[in-house]
Design a protein around this motif. Structure first.
Motif, PDB file in Angstrom:
ATOM      1  N   VAL A   1      -5.725  22.303  25.481  1.00 51.42           N
ATOM      2  CA  VAL A   1      -4.381  22.532  26.015  1.00 51.42           C
ATOM      3  C   VAL A   1      -3.738  21.183  26.299  1.00 51.42           C
ATOM      4  CG1 VAL A   1      -3.025  23.636  27.827  1.00 51.42           C
ATOM      5  CG2 VAL A   1      -5.165  24.695  27.039  1.00 51.42           C
ATOM      6  N   PRO A   2      -2.566  20.892  25.735  1.00 55.73           N
ATOM      7  CA  PRO A   2      -1.952  19.578  25.964  1.00 55.73           C
ATOM      8  C   PRO A   2      -1.389  19.450  27.367  1.00 55.73           C
ATOM      9  CG  PRO A   2      -0.478  20.975  24.689  1.00 55.73           C
ATOM     10  CD  PRO A   2      -1.771  21.738  24.826  1.00 55.73           C
ATOM     11  N   GLY A   3      -1.219  18.202  27.807  1.00 57.12           N
ATOM     12  CA  GLY A   3      -0.622  17.941  29.107  1.00 57.12           C
ATOM     13  C   GLY A   3      -1.553  18.244  30.253  1.00 57.12           C
ATOM     14  N   LEU A   4      -0.957  18.468  31.424  1.00 51.20           N
ATOM     15  CA  LEU A   4      -1.714  18.760  32.634  1.00 51.20           C
ATOM     16  C   LEU A   4      -1.894  20.267  32.785  1.00 51.20           C
ATOM     17  CD1 LEU A   4       0.157  16.280  35.006  1.00 51.20           C
ATOM     18  CD2 LEU A   4      -2.113  15.955  34.005  1.00 51.20           C
ATOM     19  N   LEU A   5      -3.100  20.693  33.122  1.00 53.06           N
ATOM     20  CA  LEU A   5      -3.386  22.115  33.265  1.00 53.06           C
ATOM     21  C   LEU A   5      -2.770  22.663  34.549  1.00 53.06           C
ATOM     22  CD1 LEU A   5      -7.124  21.966  32.152  1.00 53.06           C
ATOM     23  CD2 LEU A   5      -5.203  22.880  30.828  1.00 53.06           C
ATOM     24  N   TYR A   6      -2.290  23.900  34.480  1.00 51.57           N
ATOM     25  CA  TYR A   6      -1.643  24.533  35.630  1.00 51.57           C
ATOM     26  C   TYR A   6      -1.874  26.032  35.541  1.00 51.57           C
ATOM     27  CZ  TYR A   6       2.137  25.820  38.915  1.00 51.57           C
ATOM     28  OH  TYR A   6       2.865  26.303  39.975  1.00 51.57           O
ATOM     29  N   GLY A   7      -2.363  26.615  36.638  1.00 50.40           N
ATOM     30  CA  GLY A   7      -2.600  28.052  36.659  1.00 50.40           C
ATOM     31  C   GLY A   7      -3.490  28.435  37.820  1.00 50.40           C
ATOM     32  N   GLY A   8      -4.308  29.458  37.616  1.00 51.98           N
ATOM     33  CA  GLY A   8      -5.163  29.904  38.700  1.00 51.98           C
ATOM     34  C   GLY A   8      -6.077  31.028  38.271  1.00 51.98           C
ATOM     35  N   ASP A   9      -6.913  31.479  39.215  1.00 46.86           N
ATOM     36  CA  ASP A   9      -7.798  32.610  38.969  1.00 46.86           C
ATOM     37  C   ASP A   9      -6.960  33.876  38.785  1.00 46.86           C
ATOM     38  OD1 ASP A   9      -9.701  30.682  39.812  1.00 46.86           O
ATOM     39  OD2 ASP A   9     -11.041  32.287  40.430  1.00 46.86           O
ATOM     40  N   TYR A  10      -7.247  34.607  37.740  1.00 47.59           N
ATOM     41  CA  TYR A  10      -6.548  35.868  37.485  1.00 47.59           C
ATOM     42  C   TYR A  10      -7.591  36.980  37.474  1.00 47.59           C
ATOM     43  CZ  TYR A  10      -3.387  39.251  35.261  1.00 47.59           C
ATOM     44  OH  TYR A  10      -2.609  40.345  34.985  1.00 47.59           O
TER      45      TYR A  10
ATOM     46  N   SER B   1     -15.175  19.752  37.713  1.00 47.52           N
ATOM     47  CA  SER B   1     -14.106  20.531  38.338  1.00 47.52           C
ATOM     48  C   SER B   1     -14.486  20.795  39.788  1.00 47.52           C
ATOM     49  CB  SER B   1     -13.856  21.840  37.592  1.00 47.52           C
ATOM     50  OG  SER B   1     -15.028  22.627  37.549  1.00 47.52           O
ATOM     51  N   ASP B   2     -13.462  21.006  40.621  1.00 44.83           N
ATOM     52  CA  ASP B   2     -13.688  21.083  42.059  1.00 44.83           C
ATOM     53  C   ASP B   2     -12.845  22.181  42.676  1.00 44.83           C
ATOM     54  OD1 ASP B   2     -14.780  20.196  44.548  1.00 44.83           O
ATOM     55  OD2 ASP B   2     -12.941  19.122  44.982  1.00 44.83           O
ATOM     56  N   ASP B   3     -13.373  22.780  43.745  1.00 45.65           N
ATOM     57  CA  ASP B   3     -12.620  23.695  44.599  1.00 45.65           C
ATOM     58  C   ASP B   3     -12.397  23.000  45.935  1.00 45.65           C
ATOM     59  OD1 ASP B   3     -12.957  25.414  42.517  1.00 45.65           O
ATOM     60  OD2 ASP B   3     -14.231  26.846  43.586  1.00 45.65           O
ATOM     61  N   ALA B   4     -11.149  22.881  46.367  1.00 39.13           N
ATOM     62  CA  ALA B   4     -10.829  22.113  47.565  1.00 39.13           C
ATOM     63  C   ALA B   4      -9.825  22.880  48.418  1.00 39.13           C
ATOM     64  CB  ALA B   4     -10.268  20.744  47.199  1.00 39.13           C
TER      65      ALA B   4
ATOM     66  N   LEU C   1     -10.803  18.185  37.009  1.00 40.76           N
ATOM     67  CA  LEU C   1      -9.900  19.318  37.172  1.00 40.76           C
ATOM     68  C   LEU C   1     -10.042  19.916  38.567  1.00 40.76           C
ATOM     69  CD1 LEU C   1      -7.927  21.480  36.078  1.00 40.76           C
ATOM     70  CD2 LEU C   1      -9.927  22.708  35.185  1.00 40.76           C
ATOM     71  N   LEU C   2      -8.919  20.029  39.279  1.00 44.60           N
ATOM     72  CA  LEU C   2      -8.904  20.788  40.533  1.00 44.60           C
ATOM     73  C   LEU C   2      -8.783  22.261  40.147  1.00 44.60           C
ATOM     74  CD1 LEU C   2      -8.887  20.961  43.582  1.00 44.60           C
ATOM     75  CD2 LEU C   2      -6.424  20.533  43.557  1.00 44.60           C
ATOM     76  N   LEU C   3      -9.902  22.963  40.157  1.00 42.34           N
ATOM     77  CA  LEU C   3      -9.967  24.315  39.614  1.00 42.34           C
ATOM     78  C   LEU C   3      -9.543  25.377  40.623  1.00 42.34           C
ATOM     79  CD1 LEU C   3     -10.602  25.767  37.007  1.00 42.34           C
ATOM     80  CD2 LEU C   3     -13.010  25.805  37.642  1.00 42.34           C
ATOM     81  N   GLU C   4      -9.701  25.077  41.912  1.00 39.42           N
ATOM     82  CA  GLU C   4      -9.230  25.996  42.947  1.00 39.42           C
ATOM     83  C   GLU C   4      -8.651  25.222  44.113  1.00 39.42           C
ATOM     84  OE1 GLU C   4     -11.760  28.964  44.610  1.00 39.42           O
ATOM     85  OE2 GLU C   4     -12.629  29.530  42.682  1.00 39.42           O
ATOM     86  N   GLN C   5      -7.551  25.727  44.639  1.00 42.94           N
ATOM     87  CA  GLN C   5      -6.996  25.336  45.923  1.00 42.94           C
ATOM     88  C   GLN C   5      -6.129  26.496  46.380  1.00 42.94           C
ATOM     89  OE1 GLN C   5      -3.930  22.318  45.923  1.00 42.94           O
ATOM     90  NE2 GLN C   5      -3.517  22.629  43.756  1.00 42.94           N
ATOM     91  N   ALA C   6      -5.666  26.459  47.613  1.00 44.50           N
ATOM     92  CA  ALA C   6      -4.839  27.544  48.125  1.00 44.50           C
ATOM     93  C   ALA C   6      -3.368  27.187  47.983  1.00 44.50           C
ATOM     94  CB  ALA C   6      -5.164  27.810  49.589  1.00 44.50           C
ATOM     95  N   PRO C   7      -2.537  28.088  47.433  1.00 42.63           N
ATOM     96  CA  PRO C   7      -1.103  27.819  47.432  1.00 42.63           C
ATOM     97  C   PRO C   7      -0.533  27.696  48.842  1.00 42.63           C
ATOM     98  CG  PRO C   7      -1.645  29.573  45.889  1.00 42.63           C
ATOM     99  CD  PRO C   7      -2.875  29.314  46.709  1.00 42.63           C
ATOM    100  N   SER C   8      -1.099  28.444  49.786  1.00 39.55           N
ATOM    101  CA  SER C   8      -0.652  28.350  51.184  1.00 39.55           C
ATOM    102  C   SER C   8      -1.867  28.577  52.085  1.00 39.55           C
ATOM    103  CB  SER C   8       0.473  29.346  51.466  1.00 39.55           C
ATOM    104  OG  SER C   8       1.026  29.125  52.744  1.00 39.55           O
TER     105      SER C   8
ATOM    106  N   ASP D   1      -6.618  15.942  35.985  1.00 46.67           N
ATOM    107  CA  ASP D   1      -5.765  16.239  34.836  1.00 46.67           C
ATOM    108  C   ASP D   1      -5.283  17.682  34.874  1.00 46.67           C
ATOM    109  OD1 ASP D   1      -5.561  13.783  33.693  1.00 46.67           O
ATOM    110  OD2 ASP D   1      -6.619  14.289  31.841  1.00 46.67           O
ATOM    111  N   GLY D   2      -5.279  18.263  36.037  1.00 47.34           N
ATOM    112  CA  GLY D   2      -4.756  19.613  36.187  1.00 47.34           C
ATOM    113  C   GLY D   2      -4.971  20.102  37.598  1.00 47.34           C
ATOM    114  N   VAL D   3      -4.094  21.004  38.029  1.00 50.75           N
ATOM    115  CA  VAL D   3      -4.224  21.615  39.352  1.00 50.75           C
ATOM    116  C   VAL D   3      -4.088  23.126  39.186  1.00 50.75           C
ATOM    117  CG1 VAL D   3      -3.528  19.668  40.776  1.00 50.75           C
ATOM    118  CG2 VAL D   3      -1.769  21.076  39.763  1.00 50.75           C
ATOM    119  N   MET D   4      -5.116  23.822  39.625  1.00 50.63           N
ATOM    120  CA  MET D   4      -5.137  25.272  39.539  1.00 50.63           C
ATOM    121  C   MET D   4      -5.424  25.838  40.931  1.00 50.63           C
ATOM    122  SD  MET D   4      -6.934  25.679  35.803  1.00 50.63           S
ATOM    123  CE  MET D   4      -6.637  27.436  35.722  1.00 50.63           C
TER     124      MET D   4
END
Length: 707
Positions: free
Chosen positions: A15-24, A279-282, A312-319, A348-351
């Protein structure tokens, strides 16, 4: 001792660029919702989602029944909307049918209690039944989806060791004994390593050994240390087994598993060797005004685990999260700022966890990119806005950070340091590390973490806040670094024990005695609530030591208590370099020591920044990127000097940046730096966190504000 220019890194995935998304988690929703989700993902700029983390029971409803049809439809739908998939192996939580068929799959505590089904991660790492079932599922997924066009990444398991990092059942005991046989060979070698002459603990055969279950009194400390090593290895063996299946069936698809920042239970140096990328969950706490410093520390570790490669930041909380006693949401702009912080520290990405907020279960109050209120919510507006901003930062992908300062981190030493029956139970690795890191963070100095056997060539300074357990060959590497012109700053309670947790001959600092030029006569822990003053005005809490210089010069002395007049901080010229020793836990006072040591080493901050502003630089094939983040509650101006004096373009706003960057509270700028056409002076050495703010300048450049 300048380090070589970083080598540009390849993208984490196709996937080009910076990754963006989340657990679905589509299994939580009627299928008619999926199409709406896919359309909203496109609107938000989502490029990849994680699917299937907890889908085992849906994918395999029974021992010999499978249901992939729903996942087929989902992956086809996501692909048709341009959304890539990080497909999980779904092995983190065994289904009910498996644990009822074989209850030995469930883990057992040190007190003999078998933990029940009904939560997650309810498995014994040594269970053959769990391993066989997990590998069967992994193979089925790989064979079905290896060539699916949506598949961009394999997500192995989930947060290994989160709820269950150890199991004390009979099968785990057998596994532990096998691990010990491989490590020691003869039982005589084990008896020596474990010091079993003490308290009549000698073993005649390996069959007599059990895990360190609850006992009448203190358990053998080397047994506990080996148990920590074994538990990390046992979980790693499960991970590697799944990884081998994926490599066999779907070669070329990268694989990762989500780490949990600075996590004690697992030796992430060893684990990282088996990841394509880290990858990390923070989950920093929004109620903590200093949470961004701890987050920065964790992100620097993640970047360091594979030689400063993007991660890759694979998990974080939106709020808000759902699992703290009080779950405070992120105020407007904080989610954006903290996400940019991960990029500033090499991601290289925030999810996020997760895409759509759950309506049932233990995490139904956990925030999501698409909150319960849907597209009318504040959170959704921030989701869309930040997705657009990430698109403007695409060229940052693949660039890297580097550092002149290394911090030594060793899981063996961490595990041994926090054993029982020490002079003080307050000496814990994270507590010893944090003040050192906070001082560097405030001064705009980027660091890389390294294991004690790392190649230290090119680092101007090496910091070791504590190296309680140290092997002679590791000490030789550190001494060679100093002898060759490097600088070492070593903290207290270092060089105390060897690989078996035996005291080094002659006591501390053991194999560091020559390079530090001193001996420790006696440990002198500080009682709770008390402190010991130093002549410089600093104060030591938790810990002090009676040290005897053997060539080292005294830089600071204790000024109160039983150690008054004795050395507290020393400096020793060794070869072409210098070794400093800090014999007390100085907390706030460590900054002054680091200023002197790093100034002598020629370490300079990226820029002189106002208090509360974080600054880093990423460099890659597309350019050099200066990240500036204002964590404070007041506007802040940072002058651009040295290599950044020519300014550049703020990619977040598209505006030109000249002699300074101005940030509103929670504001940020990502400046693509213009080349400097002529030499410019470097920033002043040893600058503190409050110098050079440029607040009186009449030339202003808007550098990006909080939304």
């Amino acid at each position: 001792m300048n380090r070589p220019a970083p080598t540009p890194a390849a993208s984490l995935t196709r996937v080009p660029g910076l990754l963006y998304g989340g657990d679905y988690n589509p299994e939580q929703w009627p299928e008619e919702v999926w199409a709406e989700d896919a359309a909203l993902m496109r609107e938000a700029g989502v490029t990849m989602v994680t699917v299937g983390v907890f889908s085992w029971a849906r994918l395999q409803p029974g021992p010999d029944s499978w249901d992939f049809a729903w996942l087929d439809r989902l992956l086809d739908l996501l692909h048709s909307h341009g959304i890539a998939v990080d497909l999980a192996t779904a092995t983190a939580s065994p289904p009910a049918w498996l644990v009822r068929a074989d209850p030995t799959v469930l883990p057992v505590t040190a007190d003999g209690v078998r933990l029940e089904f009904g939560s997650r991660q309810h498995y014994c790492p040594s269970s053959p039944a769990y391993r066989d079932a997990a590998l069967r599922l992994t193979r089925a997924l790989a064979e079905r989806y290896a060539r699916h066009p949506a598949l961009a990444l394999w997500h192995i398991h989930n947060e290994y060791g989160d709820h269950v990092a150890e199991c004390f059942c009979p099968r785990s005991a057998e596994h532990f004994r096998a691990w010990l046989r491989e490590r020691y060979g003869t039982v005589e070698a084990l008896n020596h390593a474990w010091g079993t002459a003490f308290w009549s603990q000698r073993y005649a055969t390996y069959d007599e050994i059990e895990p360190p279950r609850t006992a009448p009194g203190p358990v053998n400390p080397t047994q506990l240390l080996d148990w920590r090593r074994f538990c990390s290895d046992a979980l790693l063996a499960l991970h590697r087994a799944e990884r081998e299946v994926l490599t066999e069936v779907s070669p070329g698809i990268p694989a990762t598993t989500n780490f949990m920042s600075m996590f004690k239970a697992l030796d992430y140096w060893e684990w990282a060797r088996h990841e394509d990328f880290v990858s990390d969950d923070a989950y920093p706490d929004p109620s903590d005004p200093r949470a961004h410093v701890a987050a920065s520390l964790n992100y620097d570790l993640m970047r360091s685990l594979k030689g400063n490669a993007p991660w890759l930041l694979l998990e974080q909380a939106p709020s808000a999260v759902s699992w703290r006693p009080v779950n405070v949401p992120k105020k407007p702009g904080l989610q954006r700022l903290w996400s940019l912080q991960a990029l500033a520290r090499g991601a290289d990405g925030v999810m996020y966890f997760q895409w759509r907020a759950s309506r049932a279960g233990a995490e139904k109050f956990h925030s999501a990119l698409l909150p319960h209120r849907g597209t009318a919510s504040r959170g959704w507006a921030e989701t869309v806005r930040f997705g657009a901003e990430l698109g403007r930062l695409a060229d940052v992908a693949g660039s890297r950070l580097d550092a002149d300062v290394a911090i030594v981190l060793d899981w063996d030493s961490w595990w041994a340091l926090e054993g029982a029956d020490h002079p003080s139970a307050r000496m814990r690795w994270p507590d010893l590390l944090r003040p050192w890191y906070a001082a560097l963070h405030a001064r705009g100095i980027t660091v890389t973490f390294v294991p004690p056997d790392a190649d230290l060539a090119g680092y101007r300074a090496v910091l070791a806040p504590s190296l309680y357990l140290l092997r002679p060959e590791q000490a030789r590497r550190i001494a060679d670094h100093v002898r060759g012109g490097g600088h070492l700053v070593c903290g207290p309670f270092s060089g105390v024990v060897d690989i078996h947790d035996h005291i080094h001959d002659g006591g501390a600092p053991g194999p560091l005695r020559e390079v530090l030029g001193l001996s420790v006569d006696e440990f002198w822990p500080v009682p709770d609530g008390e402190s010991t003053a130093l002549a410089s005005g600093a104060e030591a809490t938790l810990w002090t030591e009676w040290i005897v210089p053997e060539g080292a010069e005294t830089v600071d002395t204790y000024a109160s208590g039983s150690l008054a007049g004795l050395p507290a901080v020393t400096r020793h010229a060794y070869g072409a370099g210098t070794a400093w020793y800090v014999s007390g836990h100085l907390a706030e006072g460590i900054g002054d020591v680091l200023d002197r040591a790093l100034g002598a080493a020629g370490v300079r901050p990226v820029l002189d920044v106002p208090e509360g502003v974080e600054v880093t630089v990423r460099t890659g094939a597309q350019g050099t990127y200066l990240f500036l983040l204002n964590h404070g509650d007041q506007p802040a101006r940072t002058p651009l000097t040295g290599a950044y004096a020519a300014g550049g373009t703020d990619l977040l706003t598209g505006r030109a940046v000249h002699d300074k960057v101005t940030l509103e509270p929670l504001g940020a700028a990502v400046v693509r730096v213009a080349p400097v056409s002529a030499p410019v002076p470097e920033s002043a050495p040893g600058a503190g966190s409050g110098s050079g703010s440029g607040l009186d300048s009449d030339s202003d450049s808007p550098g990006g504000t909080a939304p």
